[in-house]
Design a protein around this motif. Structure first.
Motif, short mmCIF file in Angstrom:
data_model
loop_
_atom_site.label_atom_id
_atom_site.label_comp_id
_atom_site.label_asym_id
_atom_site.label_seq_id
_atom_site.Cartn_x
_atom_site.Cartn_y
_atom_site.Cartn_z
N ASP A 109 30.68 33.42 6.57
CA ASP A 109 29.82 34.02 5.57
C ASP A 109 28.49 33.27 5.55
N SER A 110 27.54 33.82 4.82
CA SER A 110 26.20 33.25 4.75
C SER A 110 26.03 32.40 3.49
N VAL A 111 25.33 31.27 3.62
CA VAL A 111 25.02 30.39 2.49
C VAL A 111 23.52 30.14 2.49
N THR A 112 22.86 30.30 1.34
CA THR A 112 21.42 30.10 1.23
C THR A 112 21.12 28.64 0.88
N THR A 170 16.30 29.18 3.34
CA THR A 170 16.80 29.76 4.58
C THR A 170 18.30 29.95 4.45
N SER A 171 18.90 30.64 5.40
CA SER A 171 20.34 30.90 5.35
C SER A 171 21.02 30.32 6.57
N VAL A 172 22.25 29.89 6.37
CA VAL A 172 23.08 29.43 7.48
C VAL A 172 24.39 30.21 7.44
N ILE A 173 25.01 30.34 8.59
CA ILE A 173 26.32 30.97 8.70
C ILE A 173 27.37 29.87 8.80
N VAL A 174 28.33 29.86 7.89
CA VAL A 174 29.41 28.86 7.94
C VAL A 174 30.66 29.54 8.46
N TYR A 175 31.43 28.82 9.27
CA TYR A 175 32.62 29.39 9.91
C TYR A 175 33.55 28.26 10.34
N GLU A 176 34.71 28.65 10.88
CA GLU A 176 35.74 27.69 11.31
C GLU A 176 36.00 26.65 10.22
N LYS A 177 36.20 27.16 9.01
CA LYS A 177 36.43 26.29 7.86
C LYS A 177 37.90 25.90 7.75
N LYS A 178 38.14 24.63 7.47
CA LYS A 178 39.49 24.14 7.19
C LYS A 178 39.46 23.38 5.87
N THR A 179 40.33 23.74 4.96
CA THR A 179 40.36 23.13 3.63
C THR A 179 41.72 22.51 3.36
N THR A 229 17.35 30.76 11.52
CA THR A 229 15.91 30.62 11.36
C THR A 229 15.58 29.19 10.95
N MET A 230 14.78 28.51 11.76
CA MET A 230 14.42 27.12 11.48
C MET A 230 13.16 27.05 10.63
N GLN A 231 13.13 26.09 9.72
CA GLN A 231 11.93 25.79 8.95
C GLN A 231 11.26 24.54 9.53
N LYS A 232 9.94 24.54 9.52
CA LYS A 232 9.21 23.40 10.07
C LYS A 232 9.45 22.14 9.22
N ASP A 233 9.40 21.02 9.88
CA ASP A 233 9.49 19.72 9.21
C ASP A 233 10.79 19.56 8.42
N THR A 234 11.88 20.19 8.90
CA THR A 234 13.19 20.01 8.27
C THR A 234 14.16 19.53 9.33
N SER A 235 14.73 18.36 9.11
CA SER A 235 15.63 17.75 10.10
C SER A 235 17.06 18.23 9.89
N SER A 236 17.90 17.94 10.88
CA SER A 236 19.31 18.31 10.78
C SER A 236 19.98 17.59 9.62
N LYS A 244 22.65 17.72 4.39
CA LYS A 244 22.71 17.25 3.01
C LYS A 244 22.62 18.41 2.02
N GLU A 245 21.72 19.35 2.28
CA GLU A 245 21.54 20.49 1.39
C GLU A 245 22.76 21.41 1.42
N LEU A 246 23.33 21.65 2.60
CA LEU A 246 24.52 22.51 2.69
C LEU A 246 25.68 21.90 1.91
N LYS A 247 25.89 20.61 2.05
CA LYS A 247 26.96 19.95 1.30
C LYS A 247 26.72 20.07 -0.20
N ARG A 248 25.47 19.89 -0.62
CA ARG A 248 25.14 19.98 -2.05
C ARG A 248 25.45 21.37 -2.60
N ILE A 249 25.03 22.40 -1.85
CA ILE A 249 25.24 23.78 -2.30
C ILE A 249 26.74 24.10 -2.38
N LEU A 250 27.49 23.73 -1.35
CA LEU A 250 28.92 24.05 -1.33
C LEU A 250 29.68 23.34 -2.45
#
Length: 392
Positions: A247-250, A259-268, A294-301, A306-312
Protein backbone atom coordinates in the motif's frame (compact mmCIF):
# COMPACT_ATOMS: atom_id res chain seq x y z
CA UNK A 1 -29.28 -65.81 -28.35
CA UNK A 2 -30.40 -64.95 -24.86
CA UNK A 3 -26.96 -63.48 -24.06
CA UNK A 4 -26.97 -61.03 -26.99
CA UNK A 5 -29.02 -58.47 -25.09
CA UNK A 6 -26.79 -58.34 -21.98
CA UNK A 7 -24.50 -55.51 -23.29
CA UNK A 8 -27.56 -53.44 -24.19
CA UNK A 9 -29.04 -53.88 -20.72
CA UNK A 10 -25.73 -52.83 -19.10
CA UNK A 11 -25.63 -49.63 -21.19
CA UNK A 12 -29.23 -48.80 -20.31
CA UNK A 13 -28.49 -49.20 -16.58
CA UNK A 14 -25.40 -46.94 -16.79
CA UNK A 15 -27.10 -44.21 -18.83
CA UNK A 16 -30.14 -44.12 -16.59
CA UNK A 17 -28.01 -42.51 -13.86
CA UNK A 18 -28.14 -39.17 -15.70
CA UNK A 19 -31.90 -39.00 -16.14
CA UNK A 20 -32.53 -37.03 -12.93
CA UNK A 21 -29.60 -34.57 -13.34
CA UNK A 22 -30.12 -30.82 -13.75
CA UNK A 23 -28.91 -29.41 -17.04
CA UNK A 24 -27.00 -26.11 -16.65
CA UNK A 25 -29.30 -24.20 -19.02
CA UNK A 26 -32.29 -25.21 -16.91
CA UNK A 27 -30.95 -23.43 -13.79
CA UNK A 28 -30.58 -19.80 -12.73
CA UNK A 29 -27.48 -18.95 -10.74
CA UNK A 30 -27.52 -16.98 -7.50
CA UNK A 31 -24.53 -14.63 -7.47
CA UNK A 32 -25.20 -12.26 -4.57
CA UNK A 33 -27.62 -11.91 -1.66
CA UNK A 34 -28.70 -8.79 0.19
CA UNK A 35 -30.26 -9.04 3.66
CA UNK A 36 -32.49 -6.19 4.87
CA UNK A 37 -35.05 -5.78 7.66
CA UNK A 38 -38.09 -3.54 7.30
CA UNK A 39 -41.36 -3.25 9.23
CA UNK A 40 -40.60 -6.38 11.22
CA UNK A 41 -39.99 -8.46 8.09
CA UNK A 42 -36.86 -10.00 6.57
CA UNK A 43 -36.28 -8.65 3.05
CA UNK A 44 -33.93 -10.60 0.78
CA UNK A 45 -32.44 -9.31 -2.47
CA UNK A 46 -31.20 -12.03 -4.82
CA UNK A 47 -28.91 -11.20 -7.75
CA UNK A 48 -28.99 -13.58 -10.70
CA UNK A 49 -26.23 -13.26 -13.33
CA UNK A 50 -25.85 -14.48 -16.88
CA UNK A 51 -22.86 -16.83 -16.94
CA UNK A 52 -22.73 -16.58 -20.74
CA UNK A 53 -20.70 -13.39 -20.25
CA UNK A 54 -17.79 -15.45 -18.94
CA UNK A 55 -17.18 -16.95 -22.37
CA UNK A 56 -14.50 -15.39 -24.57
CA UNK A 57 -15.74 -13.20 -27.41
CA UNK A 58 -13.90 -15.23 -30.03
CA UNK A 59 -15.60 -18.35 -28.71
CA UNK A 60 -19.04 -16.88 -29.33
CA UNK A 61 -19.62 -15.13 -26.00
CA UNK A 62 -21.59 -11.89 -26.12
CA UNK A 63 -19.68 -9.01 -24.41
CA UNK A 64 -22.93 -7.14 -23.78
CA UNK A 65 -24.15 -10.03 -21.63
CA UNK A 66 -21.17 -9.90 -19.22
CA UNK A 67 -22.97 -7.42 -16.98
CA UNK A 68 -26.47 -8.79 -17.47
CA UNK A 69 -28.15 -9.41 -14.13
CA UNK A 70 -31.52 -9.31 -12.43
CA UNK A 71 -32.30 -8.61 -8.78
CA UNK A 72 -35.37 -10.13 -7.17
CA UNK A 73 -36.91 -9.19 -3.82
CA UNK A 74 -38.63 -11.52 -1.37
CA UNK A 75 -40.19 -10.87 2.04
CA UNK A 76 -40.98 -13.09 5.00
CA UNK A 77 -41.00 -13.44 8.75
CA UNK A 78 -37.77 -15.49 8.54
CA UNK A 79 -34.86 -15.74 6.12
CA UNK A 80 -36.11 -19.07 4.80
CA UNK A 81 -39.61 -17.70 4.27
CA UNK A 82 -38.23 -14.73 2.32
CA UNK A 83 -36.19 -17.07 0.11
CA UNK A 84 -39.22 -19.22 -0.68
CA UNK A 85 -41.15 -16.06 -1.49
CA UNK A 86 -38.54 -15.50 -4.21
CA UNK A 87 -38.78 -19.10 -5.41
CA UNK A 88 -42.46 -18.55 -6.21
CA UNK A 89 -41.56 -15.99 -8.91
CA UNK A 90 -38.43 -17.64 -10.33
CA UNK A 91 -38.65 -19.11 -13.83
CA UNK A 92 -36.17 -21.87 -13.03
CA UNK A 93 -34.62 -23.66 -10.09
CA UNK A 94 -32.17 -21.36 -8.26
CA UNK A 95 -28.70 -22.87 -7.88
CA UNK A 96 -26.68 -21.54 -4.89
CA UNK A 97 -23.32 -23.14 -5.63
CA UNK A 98 -21.97 -19.95 -7.28
CA UNK A 99 -23.06 -17.56 -4.52
CA UNK A 100 -20.19 -15.07 -4.13
CA UNK A 101 -21.20 -12.32 -1.70
CA UNK A 102 -23.66 -11.18 0.95
CA UNK A 103 -24.55 -7.54 1.71
CA UNK A 104 -26.21 -6.62 5.02
CA UNK A 105 -28.08 -3.43 5.75
CA UNK A 106 -27.49 -1.83 9.14
CA UNK A 107 -31.16 -2.57 10.00
CA UNK A 108 -30.60 -6.28 9.35
CA UNK A 109 -27.52 -6.33 11.58
CA UNK A 110 -29.32 -4.43 14.34
CA UNK A 111 -32.11 -7.02 14.17
CA UNK A 112 -29.61 -9.87 14.74
CA UNK A 113 -29.59 -11.19 11.20
CA UNK A 114 -25.84 -11.71 10.96
CA UNK A 115 -25.51 -14.95 12.93
CA UNK A 116 -28.65 -16.46 11.41
CA UNK A 117 -27.40 -15.83 7.89
CA UNK A 118 -23.93 -17.23 8.62
CA UNK A 119 -25.49 -20.35 10.14
CA UNK A 120 -27.84 -20.79 7.17
CA UNK A 121 -25.05 -20.52 4.58
CA UNK A 122 -22.79 -22.81 6.59
CA UNK A 123 -25.43 -25.53 6.77
CA UNK A 124 -26.87 -25.37 3.26
CA UNK A 125 -25.47 -28.16 1.08
CA UNK A 126 -24.93 -26.10 -2.11
CA UNK A 127 -23.12 -23.06 -0.73
CA UNK A 128 -19.34 -22.84 -0.45
CA UNK A 129 -17.07 -21.05 2.00
CA UNK A 130 -15.73 -18.53 -0.54
CA UNK A 131 -18.59 -16.10 0.07
CA UNK A 132 -17.58 -12.52 0.90
CA UNK A 133 -19.48 -10.36 3.39
CA UNK A 134 -20.22 -6.61 3.32
CA UNK A 135 -22.37 -4.02 5.06
CA UNK A 136 -23.98 -0.85 3.73
CA UNK A 137 -26.23 1.95 4.90
CA UNK A 138 -27.29 2.68 1.34
CA UNK A 139 -29.55 0.82 -1.06
CA UNK A 140 -28.66 -2.87 -1.36
CA UNK A 141 -30.47 -3.17 -4.68
CA UNK A 142 -28.59 -0.17 -6.11
CA UNK A 143 -25.24 -1.64 -5.02
CA UNK A 144 -26.09 -4.94 -6.70
CA UNK A 145 -26.94 -3.20 -9.98
CA UNK A 146 -23.63 -1.29 -10.20
CA UNK A 147 -21.78 -2.61 -13.26
CA UNK A 148 -17.98 -3.05 -13.17
CA UNK A 149 -15.90 -0.79 -15.39
CA UNK A 150 -14.81 -1.79 -18.92
CA UNK A 151 -17.47 -4.49 -19.32
CA UNK A 152 -15.77 -6.72 -16.77
CA UNK A 153 -18.06 -9.61 -15.96
CA UNK A 154 -20.06 -9.33 -12.75
CA UNK A 155 -18.52 -12.67 -11.80
CA UNK A 156 -15.24 -10.76 -11.30
CA UNK A 157 -16.59 -7.59 -9.71
CA UNK A 158 -15.18 -6.00 -6.56
CA UNK A 159 -17.89 -7.72 -4.49
CA UNK A 160 -17.43 -11.24 -5.80
CA UNK A 161 -13.66 -11.19 -6.41
CA UNK A 162 -12.01 -8.59 -4.11
CA UNK A 163 -8.63 -10.30 -3.74
CA UNK A 164 -7.02 -8.78 -6.83
CA UNK A 165 -7.88 -5.24 -5.80
CA UNK A 166 -6.65 -5.91 -2.24
CA UNK A 167 -3.28 -7.19 -3.45
CA UNK A 168 -2.69 -3.90 -5.25
CA UNK A 169 -3.83 -1.72 -2.35
CA UNK A 170 -4.09 -3.60 0.96
CA UNK A 171 -6.32 -1.17 2.81
CA UNK A 172 -9.64 -2.86 3.65
CA UNK A 173 -9.20 -6.65 3.94
CA UNK A 174 -11.99 -8.80 2.48
CA UNK A 175 -13.49 -11.48 4.70
CA UNK A 176 -15.25 -14.67 3.61
CA UNK A 177 -17.54 -17.20 5.27
CA UNK A 178 -14.68 -19.48 6.33
CA UNK A 179 -12.83 -16.65 8.10
CA UNK A 180 -16.02 -15.46 9.78
CA UNK A 181 -16.70 -18.91 11.24
CA UNK A 182 -13.13 -19.03 12.56
CA UNK A 183 -13.39 -15.54 14.09
CA UNK A 184 -16.66 -16.39 15.80
CA UNK A 185 -14.99 -19.32 17.59
CA UNK A 186 -12.10 -17.22 18.94
CA UNK A 187 -12.06 -15.80 22.49
CA UNK A 188 -13.83 -12.43 22.63
CA UNK A 189 -14.72 -12.70 18.96
CA UNK A 190 -15.44 -9.80 16.68
CA UNK A 191 -15.84 -9.81 12.91
CA UNK A 192 -14.60 -6.91 10.75
CA UNK A 193 -16.98 -6.46 7.81
CA UNK A 194 -16.01 -4.09 4.93
CA UNK A 195 -18.32 -1.07 4.79
CA UNK A 196 -19.68 -0.47 1.29
CA UNK A 197 -20.50 2.88 -0.34
CA UNK A 198 -21.58 3.97 -3.82
CA UNK A 199 -19.50 6.75 -5.39
CA UNK A 200 -19.02 8.43 -8.79
CA UNK A 201 -15.23 8.44 -9.19
CA UNK A 202 -15.35 6.95 -12.71
CA UNK A 203 -16.86 8.32 -15.90
CA UNK A 204 -17.95 6.66 -19.10
CA UNK A 205 -17.96 8.21 -22.58
CA UNK A 206 -21.53 9.40 -22.17
CA UNK A 207 -22.13 9.77 -18.43
CA UNK A 208 -20.77 9.39 -14.91
CA UNK A 209 -20.60 5.81 -13.70
CA UNK A 210 -21.49 4.49 -10.30
CA UNK A 211 -18.81 2.48 -8.57
CA UNK A 212 -18.27 0.78 -5.22
CA UNK A 213 -15.92 2.02 -2.50
CA UNK A 214 -14.58 0.13 0.52
CA UNK A 215 -12.83 2.55 2.88
CA UNK A 216 -13.92 1.55 6.39
CA UNK A 217 -15.14 -1.47 8.35
CA UNK A 218 -18.02 -2.35 10.64
CA UNK A 219 -17.16 -4.32 13.79
CA UNK A 220 -19.68 -7.08 14.50
CA UNK A 221 -19.66 -8.51 18.01
CA UNK A 222 -22.27 -10.51 19.90
CA UNK A 223 -24.43 -10.55 16.75
CA UNK A 224 -24.73 -6.76 16.46
CA UNK A 225 -22.83 -3.71 15.21
CA UNK A 226 -20.40 -2.55 17.88
CA UNK A 227 -18.93 0.37 15.93
CA UNK A 228 -17.92 1.52 12.46
CA UNK A 229 -14.24 2.42 12.12
CA UNK A 230 -13.60 5.41 9.79
CA UNK A 231 -10.99 5.59 7.04
CA UNK A 232 -8.31 7.36 9.10
CA UNK A 233 -8.39 4.58 11.69
CA UNK A 234 -7.77 1.88 9.11
CA UNK A 235 -4.37 3.31 8.21
CA UNK A 236 -2.88 1.76 11.35
CA UNK A 237 -5.05 -1.34 11.11
CA UNK A 238 -3.73 -2.30 7.67
CA UNK A 239 -0.16 -2.51 9.01
CA UNK A 240 -0.89 -5.32 11.46
CA UNK A 241 -3.08 -7.30 9.08
CA UNK A 242 -1.37 -10.63 8.40
CA UNK A 243 -2.58 -10.66 4.77
CA UNK A 244 -1.13 -7.24 3.93
CA UNK A 245 0.57 -7.16 0.49
CA UNK A 246 1.31 -3.53 -0.40
CA UNK A 247 0.00 0.00 0.00
CA UNK A 248 0.98 3.65 -0.27
CA UNK A 249 2.16 5.82 2.64
CA UNK A 250 2.51 9.63 2.39
CA UNK A 251 5.70 11.14 3.85
CA UNK A 252 6.19 14.74 4.97
CA UNK A 253 2.43 15.43 4.70
CA UNK A 254 1.40 19.08 4.38
CA UNK A 255 4.88 20.28 3.38
CA UNK A 256 6.63 21.06 0.12
CA UNK A 257 8.52 17.78 0.44
CA UNK A 258 5.44 15.55 0.60
CA UNK A 259 5.82 12.36 -1.39
CA UNK A 260 4.54 8.78 -1.34
CA UNK A 261 6.28 5.47 -0.89
CA UNK A 262 5.02 1.94 -1.52
CA UNK A 263 5.48 -0.40 1.45
CA UNK A 264 5.46 -4.17 0.93
CA UNK A 265 6.86 -7.51 2.17
CA UNK A 266 5.77 -6.57 5.67
CA UNK A 267 6.33 -8.93 8.59
CA UNK A 268 4.84 -8.13 12.00
CA UNK A 269 5.44 -9.81 15.33
CA UNK A 270 3.63 -8.97 18.58
CA UNK A 271 5.08 -10.27 21.81
CA UNK A 272 3.34 -10.06 25.22
CA UNK A 273 5.42 -9.07 28.24
CA UNK A 274 4.24 -9.53 31.84
CA UNK A 275 5.42 -6.62 34.01
CA UNK A 276 6.29 -6.85 37.71
CA UNK A 277 2.95 -5.31 38.66
CA UNK A 278 1.13 -8.07 36.70
CA UNK A 279 0.20 -5.86 33.75
CA UNK A 280 0.46 -7.33 30.28
CA UNK A 281 2.04 -5.10 27.64
CA UNK A 282 3.12 -5.78 24.08
CA UNK A 283 6.18 -5.25 21.92
CA UNK A 284 5.42 -4.67 18.23
CA UNK A 285 8.22 -5.46 15.79
CA UNK A 286 7.83 -4.82 12.09
CA UNK A 287 10.09 -5.39 9.09
CA UNK A 288 9.18 -4.08 5.66
CA UNK A 289 10.50 -2.90 2.33
CA UNK A 290 9.66 0.43 0.71
CA UNK A 291 9.94 1.77 -2.81
CA UNK A 292 10.13 5.47 -3.70
CA UNK A 293 8.63 6.45 -7.04
CA UNK A 294 9.32 10.19 -6.92
CA UNK A 295 12.45 11.65 -5.35
CA UNK A 296 12.61 15.05 -3.68
CA UNK A 297 15.76 17.14 -3.94
CA UNK A 298 18.05 17.43 -0.94
CA UNK A 299 16.40 14.49 0.87
CA UNK A 300 18.65 11.61 1.91
CA UNK A 301 17.74 7.98 2.43
CA UNK A 302 18.16 8.44 6.20
CA UNK A 303 15.57 11.22 6.19
CA UNK A 304 13.13 9.06 4.24
CA UNK A 305 13.67 6.17 6.60
CA UNK A 306 13.23 8.32 9.69
CA UNK A 307 10.04 9.91 8.35
CA UNK A 308 8.53 6.58 7.27
CA UNK A 309 9.13 5.09 10.72
CA UNK A 310 7.58 8.18 12.34
CA UNK A 311 4.46 8.01 10.17
CA UNK A 312 3.94 4.27 10.68
CA UNK A 313 4.38 4.47 14.46
CA UNK A 314 1.97 7.40 14.59
CA UNK A 315 -0.66 5.51 12.58
CA UNK A 316 -0.32 2.36 14.72
CA UNK A 317 -0.67 4.29 17.98
CA UNK A 318 -3.56 6.42 16.72
CA UNK A 319 -5.51 3.35 15.59
CA UNK A 320 -4.89 1.66 18.92
CA UNK A 321 -6.03 4.69 20.94
CA UNK A 322 -9.18 5.11 18.85
CA UNK A 323 -10.19 1.43 19.00
CA UNK A 324 -9.31 1.17 22.71
CA UNK A 325 -11.82 3.93 23.44
CA UNK A 326 -14.42 2.00 21.45
CA UNK A 327 -13.50 -1.18 23.38
CA UNK A 328 -12.43 -2.95 20.19
CA UNK A 329 -9.31 -5.10 20.29
CA UNK A 330 -8.45 -4.53 16.63
CA UNK A 331 -4.86 -5.71 17.09
CA UNK A 332 -6.16 -8.93 18.73
CA UNK A 333 -3.94 -8.61 21.78
CA UNK A 334 -6.30 -10.89 23.72
CA UNK A 335 -5.93 -13.66 21.14
CA UNK A 336 -2.13 -13.26 21.09
CA UNK A 337 -1.92 -13.62 24.89
CA UNK A 338 -4.36 -16.56 24.76
CA UNK A 339 -2.00 -18.41 22.42
CA UNK A 340 1.25 -17.36 24.11
CA UNK A 341 0.31 -17.61 27.79
CA UNK A 342 -3.12 -19.11 28.39
CA UNK A 343 -2.58 -19.22 32.15
CA UNK A 344 -2.12 -15.44 32.33
CA UNK A 345 -4.99 -14.92 29.89
CA UNK A 346 -7.36 -16.88 32.15
CA UNK A 347 -6.17 -14.85 35.11
CA UNK A 348 -6.92 -11.39 33.67
CA UNK A 349 -9.61 -11.96 31.01
CA UNK A 350 -13.21 -10.94 31.49
CA UNK A 351 -15.75 -12.32 29.04
CA UNK A 352 -12.85 -13.21 26.75
CA UNK A 353 -11.31 -9.71 26.79
CA UNK A 354 -8.09 -8.66 28.48
CA UNK A 355 -7.83 -5.10 29.82
CA UNK A 356 -6.49 -2.63 27.26
CA UNK A 357 -4.93 0.51 28.73
CA UNK A 358 -3.20 3.60 27.36
CA UNK A 359 0.24 2.01 27.76
CA UNK A 360 -0.62 -1.53 26.60
CA UNK A 361 1.71 -1.01 23.62
CA UNK A 362 5.12 -0.93 25.30
CA UNK A 363 7.25 -0.38 22.21
CA UNK A 364 7.11 -0.24 18.42
CA UNK A 365 10.25 -1.16 16.52
CA UNK A 366 10.31 -0.83 12.73
CA UNK A 367 13.04 -1.89 10.33
CA UNK A 368 12.88 -0.41 6.83
CA UNK A 369 14.78 -1.45 3.73
CA UNK A 370 14.44 1.04 0.87
CA UNK A 371 14.52 -0.23 -2.70
CA UNK A 372 14.66 1.62 -6.02
CA UNK A 373 11.67 1.81 -8.34
CA UNK A 374 12.60 -1.38 -10.16
CA UNK A 375 13.34 0.32 -13.48
CA UNK A 376 16.81 0.70 -14.99
CA UNK A 377 18.47 3.93 -13.86
CA UNK A 378 21.63 5.63 -15.03
CA UNK A 379 22.32 6.55 -11.43
CA UNK A 380 21.17 4.86 -8.21
CA UNK A 381 18.35 6.44 -6.19
CA UNK A 382 20.40 6.46 -3.02
CA UNK A 383 24.14 6.80 -2.70
CA UNK A 384 24.48 3.44 -0.94
CA UNK A 385 22.77 1.38 -3.68
CA UNK A 386 24.28 -0.26 -6.74
CA UNK A 387 24.05 1.39 -10.13
CA UNK A 388 21.07 -0.19 -11.91
CA UNK A 389 22.00 1.23 -15.33
CA UNK A 390 23.07 -0.79 -18.34
CA UNK A 391 26.49 -2.38 -18.14
CA UNK A 392 28.79 -3.61 -20.91
Amino acid sequence: MKYKFIPVLVLVIILSGCWDSNEPERLVYAHGVGIDYKNGKVVIHLQIINLQGLAKTEAGGDPSSSNASDVGVGTGDTLEEAIFDLYHTSDRRVYWGHLSFVIFSDEALKAGGFKKTVDFLDRYRETRYRIYFYMTKGSIEEAMLVSPIENISLAFSKLSDPEGNYKQSSFIPPIDLREIIIDMDEPSYFVPIPFLKITNQWSGQKEKKKDLLLDSIAIISENKIKTILPTRVMKGGRLVNKNFVRDSVTLFPGTKRDTSVIVYEKKTKMTPVIEKDGKVRFHIKMKLKASIETMQKDTSSKEYEKELKRILKKEIRYTYQYTQEKKVDLYRFSEILYRKDIKKWKEIQKNGDIPLEDDTIKSIKIEVQFQDTGKDKLTPIFENQEDKGHKD
